[in-house]
Design a protein around this motif. Structure first.
Motif, short mmCIF file in Angstrom:
data_model
loop_
_atom_site.label_atom_id
_atom_site.label_comp_id
_atom_site.label_asym_id
_atom_site.label_seq_id
_atom_site.Cartn_x
_atom_site.Cartn_y
_atom_site.Cartn_z
N UNK A 122 -21.06 46.61 -35.51
CA UNK A 122 -21.04 46.84 -34.07
C UNK A 122 -19.70 46.44 -33.45
N UNK A 123 -18.89 45.74 -34.20
CA UNK A 123 -17.56 45.42 -33.66
C UNK A 123 -16.63 46.62 -33.73
N UNK C 357 1.56 46.08 -27.43
CA UNK C 357 1.56 44.75 -28.05
C UNK C 357 2.34 44.81 -29.37
N UNK C 364 0.59 40.28 -25.38
CA UNK C 364 -0.78 39.96 -25.80
C UNK C 364 -1.35 38.82 -24.96
N UNK D 162 -6.49 35.45 -32.34
CA UNK D 162 -7.04 36.77 -32.63
C UNK D 162 -8.13 37.14 -31.63
N UNK D 163 -8.43 38.42 -31.61
CA UNK D 163 -9.33 38.99 -30.61
C UNK D 163 -10.21 40.02 -31.29
N UNK D 164 -11.30 40.36 -30.65
CA UNK D 164 -12.08 41.44 -31.23
C UNK D 164 -12.92 42.15 -30.17
N UNK D 165 -13.52 43.23 -30.60
CA UNK D 165 -14.38 44.03 -29.72
C UNK D 165 -15.83 43.91 -30.18
N UNK D 166 -16.71 44.34 -29.33
CA UNK D 166 -18.12 44.39 -29.72
C UNK D 166 -18.82 45.47 -28.89
N UNK D 260 -14.53 33.16 -26.11
CA UNK D 260 -15.18 32.68 -27.33
C UNK D 260 -14.60 31.34 -27.73
N UNK D 270 -12.17 34.28 -32.79
CA UNK D 270 -11.48 35.08 -31.77
C UNK D 270 -11.37 34.29 -30.48
N UNK D 271 -10.23 34.42 -29.82
CA UNK D 271 -10.09 33.73 -28.54
C UNK D 271 -10.97 34.42 -27.50
N UNK D 273 -13.43 38.08 -26.75
CA UNK D 273 -14.09 39.25 -27.31
C UNK D 273 -14.37 40.21 -26.16
N UNK D 274 -13.93 41.43 -26.31
CA UNK D 274 -14.19 42.40 -25.25
C UNK D 274 -15.39 43.25 -25.64
N UNK D 275 -16.41 43.17 -24.84
CA UNK D 275 -17.63 43.94 -25.09
C UNK D 275 -17.54 45.30 -24.43
N UNK D 580 -4.55 40.94 -25.16
CA UNK D 580 -5.00 40.77 -26.54
C UNK D 580 -6.43 41.25 -26.72
N UNK D 582 -7.94 43.48 -25.06
CA UNK D 582 -8.03 44.94 -24.92
C UNK D 582 -7.65 45.61 -26.24
#
Ligand SMILES: Cc1cc2nc3c(=O)[nH]c(=O)nc-3n(C[C@H](O)[C@H](O)[C@H](O)COP(=O)(O)OP(=O)(O)OC[C@H]3O[C@@H](n4cnc5c(N)ncnc54)[C@H](O)[C@@H]3O)c2cc1C
Ligand SMILES: NC(=O)c1ccc[n+]([C@@H]2O[C@H](COP(=O)([O-])OP(=O)(O)OC[C@H]3O[C@@H](n4cnc5c(N)ncnc54)[C@H](O)[C@@H]3O)[C@@H](O)[C@H]2O)c1
Ligand SMILES: Cc1cc2nc3c(=O)[nH]c(=O)nc-3n(C[C@H](O)[C@H](O)[C@H](O)COP(=O)(O)O)c2cc1C
Ligand SMILES: [Zn+2]
Lengths: 186, 115, 451, 983
Positions: A122-123, C357, C364, D162-166, D260, D270-271, D273-275, D580, D582
């Motif tokens: 889902x990520x 970025x 960033x 680091x960053x991430x999506x969900x 996070x 991850x610092x 997280x963009x949902x 980051x 995004x």
């Protein structure tokens, strides 16, 4: 065969789920009118499976058939069986407009295993992973590339992507599976 | 961020699985055709501020082209249907008319004009 | 009570004694409601006003009610419409002009663009028009007595593939013959000009860039305001909250427009409405090779100056500059489907930010402050249309797509000439019939280019 | 040093857990649970920042995300970040915070001189000045303006985090976990809906915990805990704290921003997280934000929102002062008085703008001995801190008044619902005149895909401040009916310009009441013009505090009602989010997909210089130690010509086209006639767009009667495959044709050079003799024991075989070729050598000779355009006048007189200039190289009437004022007869 080289050469990453390259399978891309009996017959002869429902997967004793499009299936069988089965399919459909090709080397299957497989996927995909039923095959976007995704059970996900981006997909999944990134949403 | 229903595989697809293909129901004009027809086939566009018929491909999914009727301002989707169609299904036309009484699609002429 | 009042209402307002005020010959002072001349802006004027709490300032532009007839009606008070009106007056002595605006002037793409100004175009007709425009920016603040903050800080178009590099080398050669001062520079010089850039890749190492030193940015709103003030001062009527809803014709000839503030007669009209061009054309009875799509931009929170140039990275579709206020102004991609929402899809923001970025790693840790969109009018060859139309008396100026802010003064200059005299060397190649003839002006050939 | 930590409990802090941090390098101490702001205030510091324009000293006005003043930099090095809100940034051990926009120090800032000059720097002053003398703008004024730009210092270099999506999906997303949001979530959850409830705070319950009275018989905290527990127990519910609704987009797309590990720098997490949430429906339960009051000096550190003061007291046990004066136009602020009194802080006075303070809350305050001055307003006194207030008549001009000493002021101008998310996608607002705020109009919501409203608002966010409409009975000890608010937009109402110039609307951007009034006077009467002219609402808080007050001032000045003036547009994000987040995880190796051929790793190990081609990377050349790229290319070219070269051609597109109508289809697709191709043979083909321009080329092989294999350019495979599908599906759907893009099934290696056949024969398996496999034929068989297809095609002009094997065998074949080729001196070559080889032969390259404006006829490729076909894609387009114009530039060879290499991209000049004063041209270079084979420069170009002008010399000016002379010649420089490839 020592000459054989898969895209990821058995790569594996263990995070809060495991990500690894699955054993290469033999794959036949079949395009045809799926409503024709001859097609059902050919698919059955090759895999033992029936024609899957849209977005479905059906399993037979020799392999499985994945629904890819209204006129396209992907037959997954043992690698060594490919030349013979491909010839069979082509022969069965001799008189029917169709296209059957060996595409075994063109795609890579990456397996994701663990309790959190839905969450890790889902990520990277817009598919509703929380409700995706085992056995439903979704061709979709994974990060920035196309992939097919299905669950065989709640803890095993299969990701099929093109060979050239196998490393990319593997890396993307590995980053998503890194410990510390647990979401705990599902 | 649109969601469109792919009439082929039945998936409600996220915009990022799809690729847009511009105005639908254009008539191809080939060799021998009139300059004006050819120009309008290639370049002139309805570009309506309102309901529009447009082409989409489920590019990251089943790969099929389909048509959608979508409002370019409200983003309402009146329906999707297979690309192998010469004119939009009546139920979609009805739905558009319900949402926008008096609506009329130029190329459909009077046929497209619903009360 | 809004501006969308029924036409009947505005008919009434036409009977008000406005004609008396405006029927005088146009001139510097007579056009002004207050009857006082426009105040010159200067540091001294500010100092003087400071001691009376700035109560002496008057309106930058008047807010008149529409007259029943004008020599020329310009539809759309964006930069291009206002510039057209300005040059009609300035160069051709035509001042009985109305500029009609459905919302607030400058509120279209003029008010929402990333303000990049350059003229290093490949094809001759584009280079001529954009360079005319760029050169007019050089003196615009003085010409208008309005500081539009033209900032010729330099624009760098990055080459990140061999193909792109070759495209820019070609452009550099073309520019040299067009009299445009550009230069292809190597990665070392790129890094010197823009130290915050990561030129080493790893993915797309910078192979160099096309550098136009006297390209840059300007304060977009001020361009619209400055023109509005100057036009108003020439006696022209800028009528906001006045939407054109129909075009009246006598056979093949235009006779006027219907607006939300009543009918206005004219036999010469310029359509300068960017994303709404297709709508206006429809009212006038013809079609355009135009599609309207959202284009997005965003700004970061303001930070201290860290980048003194404008960078365009076309391989990865990202455009970055730092405004005089300190925000990083970022432009991205268009939606590929028609829409009239000034929004756009989020994934374009994602793509743009991701790319930038990669080239500017430090962003960033900046935050996106605001994102927005505009409706841009894309033609079949992505070049503008400045042309007569099938309707006699109607001229169209549109199709600037993702890159027309930079053309504002030049477009107005040339279009005014076309409207006033029927011909302009700067607009010749940009006529509507090029699509029928297959005579395109394709700028994307050297390297994908926008803005 | 007036703010301090109380001894009362604070619900967010843990007394025992001390945290050390620094502010501007000085050590400070806070508690676990503190924000930077609460900890600094606990230590006696309220001055935390400087405003943008005038560098006014500023302290926090809020305790939340709407904070405009207390922005600080945090972290160091690759973790430094500017413009962090001190009011929401959680403290962690070792945190380093720095103040911004000041020099040399926060307490003594030279820039503060601007404040003194403020009367010369009103809104928009820069438009009116700096234009004279003209040259000064660029050299003097602008550099000064620019240098004073910005707030925080830029971050440095790459980001260490680091960053991430969900992606999340639900039937209902409820944004805001106050009581209204909780109740809405619970209702839907009980109906079985899939619910996502998100709350930006670290705790549930929203304002009710501090402000609320009894809820349905329970204390708000208990009510909240019980409901949250119930929700937690439900399968169909997801609850998230630290997750902020960020933007609402079309079709129920909601972005949300999760903190996070922001307070755990260095943790492997991850610092942010963009949902990306896809919600069937969205409920905004985002509450309300208190408005400041515009009185002179309302920006002095120590002036705070009344609710913020309350929050600092009850959440962090911090008070902004020892003597706090309350100034209000409503009852709610009296809660602050009570909270302060309960905490033992002195409240010398409540100043109420209303004519009477008759509410229950006011009575309670009065009962505790606090003086209430009604029908009054204030002007604040102080510099870097509040020293007192002058209490004045609310309707007066602010003169006179009695001075009351205090060290902090809690102000309340009433509350405004938070309408941002509602408005992002087009939701409209209504004006409530009595309470002085805009709230969502339930009849004009943003619309979803089905044309129905996709967002609704509840609770305070809907304007229902007391939650009566939410069906939440806030019953209470006594009757707490509140008295009406008295909207106050300027305090006192008759204040003159001197006072109005000290009433700040937009704190960060220093927009005062006088600025908005000036804008209106100058005709910037549209709210959008006023915003842009004054920068009201454009700061990092996006006007959360200033917008309503600003437009009330504007509307009064313009003489329109507030709803007529309207609001500016609300845009995402609700609160700024990191770039980051995004980009998410897409950075470094996975910034973009990198497509790898089966030989990629070999190339990489060989130290190749890469060239990006689409998402592929192809070897540009293989430099040896000490060799520059040019030398490497020359060596590779020579080697292929003289003996044996290998090229990884795997990226070439391979598309199978099969079916009874395949021939007919390809005849429409290519300009050539493909249906006549014989099985076993290959043919070079051209494809045009429907607009007539050349778009791709490649060799087509007929595999069987009804099957063709189409090769495309490397970048073209996906595009051409899509192009074929498009025509088949949308135009010629009656044709019986299937296509499949099998590019990646095959590894393809070009074996090139005089020794090509020898090396392959050495590997064995197939008869590759000229008779068995003539030029432009293909065959299937085995090479070195690997099943293979062999194509005898040549893009180099040499004897050449392209060998395709399964991608799994690609590396094996490559290895075998290298070792078998050793005796011939085999060398791999890259794309640049490939270019030189083809240029020597006069072969065109898509993207070089063609650029999207070129038609095959321009390139002398008329032989590849079938005259016998009625139709092919692009044919009609090529009939247009401009396409048949004899003046089109045509392909020729170009050779410099001195043997040098023509500059890439150069134009051939013609006499004179055009109407626009540009130099006339008559041609241009499309490809140019040094030919190691011929020992001089060679080029191709498009030239006016070129093919008829052989031998003529043209001038090609460089960009450096040199002029290169080149003679027009045949584009085929090498082996004109084509003897070498056909052996
Ligand atoms: C996000 C973004 C970034 C951009 N970046 C750049 C850049 O960096 N550099 C660059 O050069 N260009 C850029 N552009 C393009 C540039 O903004 C436009 O090309 C240019 O501003 C167009 O100006 P205009 O005056 O033609 O149109 P607009 O400013 O859009 O003016 C048209 C006006 O017509 C009015 N109108 C429409 N219909 C009617 C009607 N029926 N009646 C009355 N009035 C009507 C509209 O309200 C509007 O005010 C960008 C555009 C966008 C959206
Ligand atoms: N009488 C008054 O004057 C007055 C005024 C305002 C509020 N109140 C009180 O406030 C409470 C209102 O309850 P409510 O639930 O409507 O509002 P609330 O303010 O209590 O709750 C809103 C919640 O939403 C959260 N939130 C806001 N924006 C968000 C976003 N973008 N993403 C995620 N979370 C976000 C906030 O952190 C907060 O917890 C009641 O207790 C009411 O009595 C009273
Ligand atoms: C060059 C440029 C700089 C901008 N800088 C800011 C800014 O600092 N703060 C801000 O809130 N908005 C900024 N904006 C965005 C505007 O607020 C606004 O979003 C944009 O003009 C579109 O208008 P709209 O959002 O009202 O539709 C900027 C816009 C442009 C074109
Ligand atoms: Zn589909």
């Amino acid at each position: 065969m020592s000459d054989l080289q898969s895209a990821l050469q058995g790569a594996r990453f263990d995070g809060y789920v495991s990500v690894f390259e699955a054993q290469p399978a033999g794959m036949i891309q079949l395009r045809a009118d799926l409503a024709e009996d001859a097609v059902a017959h050919a698919v059955h002869r090759a895999t033992g499976a029936t024609i899957p429902q849209p977005l479905g997967l059906s399993t037979g004793d020799r392999g499985e058939a994945l629904w890819m499009a209204p006129d396209e299936l992907l037959l997954r069988v043992l690698t060594d069986a490919i030349p013979e089965l491909l010839a069979d399919v082509q022969d069965d459909l001799r008189d029917h407009h169709h296209l059957a090709l060996d595409v075994s080397a063109m795609r890579t299957e990456i397996r994701v295993e663990g309790a959190a497989v839905r969450e890790v996927l889902a990520k990277v995909t817009p598919v509703d992973m929380e409700t995706l039923k085992p056995g439903t095959v979704r061709r979709t976007r994974l990060a920035q590339v196309a992939a097919a995704i299905w669950l065989s059970n709640d803890e095993t996900a299969h990701v099929l992507c093109f060979r050239s981006v196998a490393t990319y997909v593997f890396d993307v999944l590995s980053v998503s599976a890194r410990k510390g990134g647990e979401v705990g949403a599902f | 961020m649109l969601i469109l229903h792919c009439p082929y595989c039945g998936v409600d697809a996220d915009e990022t699985e799809l690729s847009p293909g511009g105005e639908a129901h254009l008539t191809r004009h080939g060799p021998g055709s009139d300059d004006t027809d050819f120009e309008s086939y290639l370049f002139m566009r309805e570009n309506p501020k309102g309901p529009q018929f447009e082409r989409w491909r489920h590019a990251m999914g089943c790969g099929k082209w389909f048509h959608a009727a979508r409002h370019t301002v409200t983003m309402q989707v009146f329906g999707t249907y297979p690309a192998q169609t010469q004119r939009p299904p009546q139920e979609i036309l009805d739905r558009i008319s319900a949402a926008q009484p008096g609506w009329r699609w130029r190329d459909l002429g009077d046929e497209g004009q619903r009360a | 009570m809004g501006h969308r009042a029924a036409p009947v209402m505005s008919q009434i307002s036409l009977n008000m004694p406005l004609r008396r005020i405006y029927s005088d010959a146009p001139g510097r002072t007579t056009g002004r409601t207050e009857g006082t001349p426009m105040k010159r802006y200067s540091a001294f004027a500010i100092a003087r006003e400071a001691f009376r709490h700035h109560t002496g300032w008057t309106r930058a532009w008047r807010s008149p009610a529409p007259k029943s007839r004008y020599d020329v009606v310009i539809v759309g008070a964006g930069g291009h419409g206002l510039a057209t009106a300005y040059w009609l007056g300035k160069n051709h002595g035509i001042t009985n002009v109305a500029v009609l605006e459905k919302g607030w002037l400058g509120g279209g793409n003029t008010g929402r663009n990333t303000t990049i100004i350059r003229s290093n175009y490949l094809q001759d007709p584009s280079a001529a028009l954009y360079e005319k425009s760029r050169s007019l920016f050089e003196t615009m603040s003085q010409d208008l007595n309005y500081n539009v903050m033209f900032s010729p800080r330099g624009v760098l178009m990055l080459a990140q593939t061999e193909h792109e590099k070759r495209g820019y080398l070609r452009t550099a050669h073309a520019n040299a013959l067009q009299g445009i001062d550009t230069r292809f520079i190597g990665p070392k010089e790129v890094k010197e000009i823009c130290p915050i850039m990561n030129t080493e890749g790893p993915r797309y190492p910078v192979l160099g860039g096309l550098w136009q030193k006297r390209a840059g940015t300007a304060r977009h709103d001020a361009v619209a305001w400055g023109y509005a003030r100057a036009c108003s001062d020439m006696g022209m009527d800028i009528i906001e909250q006045c939407e054109v809803t129909g075009v009246t014709r006598d056979g093949g000839k235009v006779t006027g427009v219907d607006t939300t503030r009543g009918r206005i007669a004219t036999d010469k009209m310029g359509i300068v409405v960017a994303g709404h061009s297709g709508r206006l054309a429809e009212m006038a009875g013809f079609r355009l090779p135009i599609e309207s799509v959202p284009l997005q931009a965003l700004v970061s929170e303001p930070i201290k100056p860290c980048m003194d140039i404008v960078v365009m990275a076309n391989t990865v579709h990202g455009y970055l500059s730092q405004s005089d206020k300190g925000e990083m102004v970022i432009g991205g991609g268009t939606d590929a489907y028609n829409a009239y929402t000034q929004r756009g899809s989020f994934h374009h923001i994602e793509e743009t930010v991701r790319s930038l970025i990669e080239i500017f790693p430090m962003i960033s840790r900046l935050k996106m402050l605001r994102q927005w969109g505009g409706i841009v009018d894309m033609t079949g060859d992505r070049s503008p249309i400045l042309s007569k139309t099938p309707v006699d008396g109607i001229f169209i100026n549109c199709g600037w797509g993702t890159g027309g802010f930079k053309a504002t003064p030049g477009s107005g200059f040339a279009f005014a000439e076309l409207m006033a005299t029927g011909k302009s060397p700067l607009t010749d190649a940009f006529s509507l019939d090029r699509f029928r003839e297959g005579r395109f002006i394709d700028e994307s050939v050297a390297a994908g280019v926008a803005h | 040093m007036t703010s301090y930590r109380l001894t009362t409990p604070g619900r967010r802090i843990v007394r025992g857990r001390r945290l050390n941090f620094t502010f501007d390098g000085k050590p400070h101490e806070g508690l676990h649970g503190d924000t930077i702001a609460s900890a600094l205030m606990a230590g006696g510091r309220t001055l935390m920042g400087r405003s943008f324009k005038y560098h006014r000293p500023r302290g926090p006005v809020t305790a939340g995300h709407e904070e405009p003043n207390a922005l600080v930099g945090t972290g160091t090095g690759s973790r430094f970040e500017p413009n962090q809100r001190a009011t929401t940034t959680r403290l962690h051990e070792g945190l380093r915070a720095t103040s911004q926009n000041r020099w040399p120090t926060l307490d003594h800032d030279i820039g503060a001189i601007n404040s003194r000059l403020s009367r010369f720097l009103p809104a928009g002053f820069y438009y009116k000045t700096f234009t004279w003398p003209a040259a000064f703008w660029e050299k003097v004024y602008e550099p000064i303006i620019r240098r004073s730009a910005g707030l925080g210092r830029p971050p440095e270099g790459p980001d260490a985090d680091r960053y991430e999506h969900f992606y999340a999906h639900c039937d209902l997303a409820v944004v805001g976990g106050g009581v209204a949001g909780i109740a809405a979530a619970l209702k839907a959850a009980r109906e079985g809906k899939r619910v996502l409830l998100l709350e930006q705070d670290t705790l549930w319950g929203g304002r009710s915990i501090t402000d609320g009275t009894m809820m349905e018989g329970e204390a708000p905290a208990d009510w909240t805990a019980a409901r949250i527990a119930e929700l937690e127990g439900m399968e169909n519910v997801t609850l998230r704290l630290n997750l902020q609704g960020s933007g609402v987009y079309d079709h129920g797309y909601l972005t949300a921003y999760e903190w996070v590990a922001e307070d755990r720098p260095g943790a492997d997490a991850p610092r942010h997280r963009l949902w990306r949430i896809r919600a069937g429906h969205i409920i905004t339960a985002t509450g309300a934000i208190e408005r400041p009051l515009p009185f002179a000096g309302n920006d002095i550190p120590g002036v705070m929102l009344a609710s913020a003061v309350r929050d600092y007291v009850s959440d962090y046990a911090v008070t902004p002062g020892r003597r706090v004066i309350i100034v209000t136009n409503n009852d709610d602020a009296y809660r602050t008085a009570l909270a302060l009194l309960d905490a033992g802080v002195t409240v010398p006075l409540v100043v109420d703008a209303r004519h009477e303070a008759a509410g229950e809350l006011a009575r309670q305050v009065r009962d505790r001995g606090v003086e209430i001055a009604t029908a009054s307003g204030i002007t604040a006194e102080g510099g870097k801190e509040v020293t007192g207030v002058r209490v004045v008549d609310i309707a007066g001009n602010g003169s006179g008044g009695r001075l009351v000493r205090c060290d902090a002021i809690a102000m309340s101008g009433g509350w405004s619902p938070v309408p941002h998310l509602w408005s992002h996608c087009g939701g409209k607002l209504l004006w409530d005149d009595a309470q002085g705020f805009f709230y969502p109009d339930p009849d004009r919501p943003p619309l979803g895909a089905d044309g129905m409203g996709m967002v609704s608002a509840v609770g305070a966010a809907a304007g229902d401040l007391t939650l009566s409409r939410a069906g939440l009975r806030q019953d209470s000890k006594g009757s707490l009916t509140e008295q009406p608010t008295r909207p106050v937009w300027v305090m006192p109402e008759g204040a003159g310009p001197d006072l109005r110039a000290k009433m700040f609307l937009d704190y960060q951007n220093d927009v005062k009441v006088t600025d908005v009034q000036l804008a209106a006077r100058e005709g910037f009467v549209s709210v959008e013009h006023a915003k842009r002219y004054t920068t009201l609402g454009m700061a990092t808080d996006q006007g959360k505090l200033s917008n309503i007050n600003g437009l009330a001032v504007l509307s009064a000045q313009v003489g329109n009602s507030i709803p007529q003036v309207g609001t500016t547009t609300f845009r995402p994000p609700y609160v700024p989010i990191s770039m980051g987040s995004i980009a998410g995880a897409a950075r470094g190796d996975i910034f973009q997909p990198l497509r790898r051929t089966p030989l990629h790793d070999w190339h990489e190990a060989r130290g190749t210089r890469w060239e990006p081609v689409g998402h592929w990377r192809r070897p540009f050349c293989y430099p040896r130690a000490g060799e520059d790229p040019h030398a490497a290319v020359m060596r590779e070219v020579k080697n292929a010509r003289q003996t044996l070269g290998l090229l990884d051609a795997s990226t070439l597109g391979k598309i199978v086209v099969k079916g009874p109508d395949a021939g007919r289809f390809l005849d429409l697709l290519y300009t050539n006639m493909m249906s006549t191709l014989k099985v076993g043979r290959c043919r070079y083909g051209l494809m045009c767009s429907e607009n007539g321009f050349l778009m791709d080329d490649g060799v087509v092989a007929r595999l069987t009667e009804d099957t063709f294999l189409c090769h495309t350019t490397s970048g073209g495979a996906d595009r051409i495959h899509a192009h074929m599908e498009e025509w088949l599906q949308t135009e010629w759907w009656d044709m019986q044709v299937y296509v499949a893009n099998i590019t990646e099934q095959w590894a393809q290696i070009a074996v090139v050079g005089p020794n090509a056949r020898k090396v392959l024969e050495k590997l064995g398996g197939m008869d590759l003799s000229r008779d068995a496999l003539p030029f432009m034929a293909w065959a299937e068989g085995e090479i070195a024991g690997l099943p293979a297809r062999v194509f005898r095609i040549s893009f180099s002009g040499e004897l050449s075989y392209e060998i395709a094997v399964s991608a799994n065998h690609g590396k094996a074949l490559w290895d075998k070729l290298l070792s078998a080729g050793e005796e011939f001196g085999v060398m791999p070559y890259g794309t640049e050598a490939l270019h030189v080889l083809r240029a020597e032969k006069g072969f065109i390259m898509i993207g070089d000779e063609s650029d999207g404006t070129v038609i095959p006829q321009d390139l002398g490729l008329g032989w590849a355009i079938s005259k016998r076909k009625d139709d092919y894609i692009g044919k009609r387009a090529q009939e247009r006048v401009h396409m048949t114009d004899p003046k089109r530039w045509k392909l020729v060879g170009l050779q410099t007189l001195d043997g040098s290499v023509l500059p890439d991209g150069a134009y051939a000049v013609a006499e004179g200039t055009n109407e626009n004063g540009q130099r006339n041209t008559q041609g241009r270079v499309t490809s140019t190289y040094h030919s190691p084979t011929l020992g001089h420069g060679i080029a191709m170009g498009l030239v006016l009437n070129g093919p008829d002008r052989m031998g003529e010399v043209l001038d090609f000016p460089g960009t450096d004022s040199t002029v290169h002379k080149a003679r027009i010649c045949d584009p085929v420089f090498y082996d004109k007869e084509g003897a070498k490839q056909d052996v």
